[in-house]
Design an enzyme around this catalytic site. Sequence first.
Site, short mmCIF file in Angstrom:
data_model
loop_
_atom_site.label_atom_id
_atom_site.label_comp_id
_atom_site.label_asym_id
_atom_site.label_seq_id
_atom_site.Cartn_x
_atom_site.Cartn_y
_atom_site.Cartn_z
CB THR A 27 -0.95 0.03 1.20
OG1 THR A 27 -0.21 -0.18 2.41
CG2 THR A 27 -2.01 -1.05 1.08
CG PHE A 34 -7.48 -5.78 -4.16
CD1 PHE A 34 -8.45 -5.75 -5.15
CD2 PHE A 34 -6.24 -5.23 -4.44
CE1 PHE A 34 -8.20 -5.18 -6.38
CE2 PHE A 34 -5.97 -4.66 -5.67
CZ PHE A 34 -6.95 -4.64 -6.64
CG HIS A 121 -2.37 -15.91 -3.77
ND1 HIS A 121 -2.68 -15.06 -2.73
CD2 HIS A 121 -2.79 -17.15 -3.38
CE1 HIS A 121 -3.27 -15.75 -1.76
NE2 HIS A 121 -3.35 -17.02 -2.14
CB CYS A 129 -0.24 -20.77 -24.61
SG CYS A 129 -1.31 -21.66 -25.77
CB SER A 191 -6.61 -9.24 6.93
OG SER A 191 -6.89 -9.84 5.67
CG ASN A 216 -1.90 -6.31 9.72
OD1 ASN A 216 -1.47 -6.22 8.57
ND2 ASN A 216 -3.18 -6.48 9.99
#
EC number: 2.3.1.286
Length: 246
Positions: A27, A34, A121, A129, A191, A216
């Site tokens: 951030t 998100f 991720h 492809c 989170s 955090n």
Amino acid sequence: MKSLIQLTEMIESASTITVLTGAGVSTASGIPDFRSANGLWSEDRSREYYMSNRYFSEDPVDFWKKYKEIFRIKLLKDFEPNPVHYFLRDLEKLEKRIYVITQNVDGLHKAAFSSDIIEYHGSLDTATCPSCGTSMTLERILAEETPRCFRDECRVIVRPDVVLFGDPITKHGQAEVCVQSSELLLTMGTSLQVSPFNLLPEYAVYDVHIPTAIINREETVMDSLFDCKVFGDLSETVQLLNHKLF
């Protein structure tokens, strides 16, 4: 701050550290979180449907349109690593082995030249492809509204190299191996709402039995797992840690 002193001592005493990072790390580079309370995912739950492997299979043309809309900020690649990314890289200068396991797909840990990164991720930087396995760079992805394999004999619509909703997680075992070889698990800017990523702190505590710490902006539902908790702005926190460690 007592917790900051404790965290400094934990980092100093560990020769190998696994660091889990989430959207909060990016951030400060201008990339929205998100999944925070005010994050973009809370604005439109349908994004989870559109960013699914099912939707890609049903309508790959519209999938790519929505994919580029949803990730337009990241895909512009106008962002650079921030002090949090560089802090993790600089820990290696203390002759420590740092494993970065990130939920982020923005590639900023790579841009900061951390040595050992698992992009849990996937990454926005490439697409593949599904027919012939040819890899496509971000430049090519951005060059076409609907990216297709550039091989003339193929021309199949490619699939982004990010984990879509409904995809299996393929790097969890690799992440556990990193935790097994570590003396500290440090969690930053997440989170811990997404599974199975959020199982890694439990694995560190109950299976590997190593110290754990979290930095955090806000509290999480898994805070009880951590021996040391530092809440606040990540950039400010790592600036304080820099003064103590370097």
